[in-house]
Scaffold this motif. Structure first.
Motif, PDB file in Angstrom:
ATOM      1  N   PRO B 117       0.816  -1.232   0.000  1.00  0.00           N
ATOM      2  CA  PRO B 117       0.000   0.000   0.000  1.00  0.00           C
ATOM      3  C   PRO B 117       0.842   1.272   0.000  1.00  0.00           C
ATOM      4  O   PRO B 117       0.509   2.243  -0.698  1.00  0.00           O
ATOM      5  CB  PRO B 117      -0.822  -0.126   1.288  1.00  0.00           C
ATOM      6  N   GLY B 118       1.909   1.289   0.767  1.00  0.00           N
ATOM      7  CA  GLY B 118       2.777   2.463   0.816  1.00  0.00           C
ATOM      8  C   GLY B 118       3.406   2.756  -0.539  1.00  0.00           C
ATOM      9  O   GLY B 118       3.428   3.909  -0.998  1.00  0.00           O
ATOM     10  N   PHE B 119       3.894   1.707  -1.193  1.00  0.00           N
ATOM     11  CA  PHE B 119       4.519   1.899  -2.506  1.00  0.00           C
ATOM     12  C   PHE B 119       3.471   2.306  -3.553  1.00  0.00           C
ATOM     13  O   PHE B 119       3.752   3.115  -4.439  1.00  0.00           O
ATOM     14  CB  PHE B 119       5.252   0.623  -2.934  1.00  0.00           C
ATOM     15  N   GLY B 147       8.128   5.641   4.269  1.00  0.00           N
ATOM     16  CA  GLY B 147       8.051   5.486   5.720  1.00  0.00           C
ATOM     17  C   GLY B 147       6.855   4.655   6.138  1.00  0.00           C
ATOM     18  O   GLY B 147       6.941   3.811   7.046  1.00  0.00           O
ATOM     19  N   LEU B 148       5.745   4.875   5.450  1.00  0.00           N
ATOM     20  CA  LEU B 148       4.540   4.089   5.728  1.00  0.00           C
ATOM     21  C   LEU B 148       4.784   2.605   5.431  1.00  0.00           C
ATOM     22  O   LEU B 148       4.423   1.728   6.226  1.00  0.00           O
ATOM     23  CB  LEU B 148       3.395   4.619   4.849  1.00  0.00           C
ATOM     24  N   ALA B 149       5.404   2.350   4.294  1.00  0.00           N
ATOM     25  CA  ALA B 149       5.683   0.959   3.909  1.00  0.00           C
ATOM     26  C   ALA B 149       6.634   0.300   4.907  1.00  0.00           C
ATOM     27  O   ALA B 149       6.395  -0.832   5.361  1.00  0.00           O
ATOM     28  CB  ALA B 149       6.278   0.919   2.507  1.00  0.00           C
ATOM     29  N   GLY B 165      11.234   3.444   9.721  1.00  0.00           N
ATOM     30  CA  GLY B 165       9.989   3.860   9.071  1.00  0.00           C
ATOM     31  C   GLY B 165       9.478   5.185   9.611  1.00  0.00           C
ATOM     32  O   GLY B 165       9.117   6.090   8.852  1.00  0.00           O
ATOM     33  N   TRP B 166       9.470   5.305  10.929  1.00  0.00           N
ATOM     34  CA  TRP B 166       8.988   6.549  11.535  1.00  0.00           C
ATOM     35  C   TRP B 166       9.917   7.721  11.229  1.00  0.00           C
ATOM     36  O   TRP B 166       9.465   8.866  11.102  1.00  0.00           O
ATOM     37  CB  TRP B 166       8.826   6.365  13.048  1.00  0.00           C
ATOM     38  N   SER B 167      11.195   7.447  11.119  1.00  0.00           N
ATOM     39  CA  SER B 167      12.134   8.511  10.751  1.00  0.00           C
ATOM     40  C   SER B 167      11.806   9.051   9.363  1.00  0.00           C
ATOM     41  O   SER B 167      11.828  10.270   9.127  1.00  0.00           O
ATOM     42  CB  SER B 167      13.578   7.967  10.758  1.00  0.00           C
ATOM     43  N   PHE B 168      11.489   8.154   8.444  1.00  0.00           N
ATOM     44  CA  PHE B 168      11.105   8.581   7.098  1.00  0.00           C
ATOM     45  C   PHE B 168       9.797   9.376   7.128  1.00  0.00           C
ATOM     46  O   PHE B 168       9.648  10.377   6.418  1.00  0.00           O
ATOM     47  CB  PHE B 168      10.963   7.365   6.176  1.00  0.00           C
ATOM     48  N   ALA B 173       7.276  14.558   6.360  1.00  0.00           N
ATOM     49  CA  ALA B 173       6.394  15.651   6.771  1.00  0.00           C
ATOM     50  C   ALA B 173       7.155  16.971   6.774  1.00  0.00           C
ATOM     51  O   ALA B 173       6.642  18.008   6.329  1.00  0.00           O
ATOM     52  CB  ALA B 173       5.823  15.356   8.160  1.00  0.00           C
ATOM     53  N   PHE B 174       8.394  16.939   7.233  1.00  0.00           N
ATOM     54  CA  PHE B 174       9.234  18.139   7.266  1.00  0.00           C
ATOM     55  C   PHE B 174       9.554  18.609   5.842  1.00  0.00           C
ATOM     56  O   PHE B 174       9.482  19.800   5.531  1.00  0.00           O
ATOM     57  CB  PHE B 174      10.524  17.800   8.038  1.00  0.00           C
ATOM     58  N   THR B 175       9.856  17.661   4.972  1.00  0.00           N
ATOM     59  CA  THR B 175      10.286  17.983   3.615  1.00  0.00           C
ATOM     60  C   THR B 175       9.170  18.623   2.791  1.00  0.00           C
ATOM     61  O   THR B 175       9.442  19.414   1.882  1.00  0.00           O
ATOM     62  CB  THR B 175      10.798  16.702   2.917  1.00  0.00           C
TER      63      THR B 175
END
Lengths: 119, 209
Positions: B117-119, B147-149, B165-168, B173-175
């Motif tokens: 789903p993330g991809f 990150g979701l994937a 994943g959470w780091s991504f 969100a920042f990007t």
């Protein structure tokens, strides 16, 4: 010879399944998980087992000690970057016991499906 | 009737224990779903992708679709994706072979299912931003979707994978609030740097090179 308590477990009543001995040492869930991980992966350290099985240090230590006591796993201690590093490995005896236990489970399932007495 | 109700607890226990064995063995060999070397190489491919994108695909710093060589951009990132997947596959195959297992497993199938789903969302966002003519803003969306994937994959893996994943997700969100060119550099930081850090961490602390 292992000091494991190998208890004869009769698959209860109405099935009438009288299976060979179920190894109570491996039958315990945590120890079964440890043996599965070690048989699959080979030499593994404490941290790997802890994270793979989601156990606390104390709980894992108790069960590792039990498996070591019966001779199913061997312990390798060394210093890595000046810190003690402990790894564990299934012994030949442990692998045989694990295979035997796995076969017993498969026979229970097979017997239930076919309605036959296990061999 | 093959068995009666009284036998069900024992049978269920047998099924449960067989499932425990299978899942633990799978988890043990999939533990290094991204090994140390794979992490370093995947990070390296991403950094190469960023450098190539900056100097081969963009004509200016505004980075709207009019200033991007779309075919070049697609070729670069398709190559990065292919190289990354191939690297991870080969490293996993090597790890699985070392314990006499096949690289494909039921757990592996679930990992692919959970990441899909993330991809897919990443692909949809890419097409959507292409349609809007704002492909330069894709970077944050890629980070979020990746990150979701990876967070989903983390459910079947060790904690550092969830952390990755959470780091991504946070970086993505920042990007989203950065300019396209800064977003591109964030690609180097995240897909490059995060993977390299993960690879070093996995290799040094776990010995899973």
């Amino acid at each position: 010879m292992s000091r494991s308590v190998a208890a004869a477990v009769t698959v209860s009543g109405k099935l009438g399944l009288s299976l060979e001995e179920i190894d109570e040492t491996i039958h315990q869930k945590v120890r079964l998980g440890i043996m599965s991980a070690l048989v699959a992966r080979g030499l593994s350290d404490f941290r790997f087992l802890k994270e793979t099985l989601g156990l606390t240090d104390g709980n894992l230590s108790i069960h590792l000690a039990k498996l070591e006591e019966v001779g199913y796993i061997s312990v390798h201690k060394e210093f890595l970057h000046r810190k003690p590093h402990t790894s564990y490995e299934a012994t030949e005896e442990g692998k045989i016991a694990f295979d035997r236990y796995l076969n017993a489970l498969e026979r229970i399932v097979h017997s239930a499906r076919s309605g036959n007495q296990p061999v | 009737m093959l068995y009666q109700l009284d036998d069900e607890p024992r049978l269920e226990e047998a099924y449960e224990n067989l499932r425990l064995i299978r899942e633990t063995m799978d988890r043990s060999t999939k533990h290094s779903s991204l090994s140390g070397v794979a992490g370093l190489l995947v990070g390296l491919w991403a950094i190469i992708g960023v450098v190539l994108t900056r100097y081969a695909a963009y004509e200016s710093s505004s980075l709207t679709v009019r200033h991007v060589h779309l075919i070049t951009l697609a070729a670069i990132w398709t190559s990065v994706l292919f190289a990354s997947v191939a690297t991870d596959y080969l490293m996993n195959k090597r790890a699985a072979a070392s314990v006499g297992k096949h690289v494909f497993s039921s757990l592996g199938a679930r990992i692919v299912q959970s990441a899909a789903p993330g991809f897919t969302a990443g692909l949809v966002f890419t097409l959507y931003l292409l349609w809007l003519g704002q492909i330069g803003h894709i970077w944050g969306f890629w980070m979020l979707c990746y990150g979701l994937a990876i967070s989903s994959v983390g459910l079947f893996s060790v904690k550092p994978v969830s952390f990755l994943g959470w780091s991504f997700l946070l970086a993505g969100a920042f990007t989203l609030f950065l300019s396209p060119i800064d977003g591109l550099w964030m690609m180097a930081v995240t897909f490059g740097g995060f993977h390299i850090c993960y690879g070093l961490f996995t290799g040094v602390t776990r010995g899973e090179w």
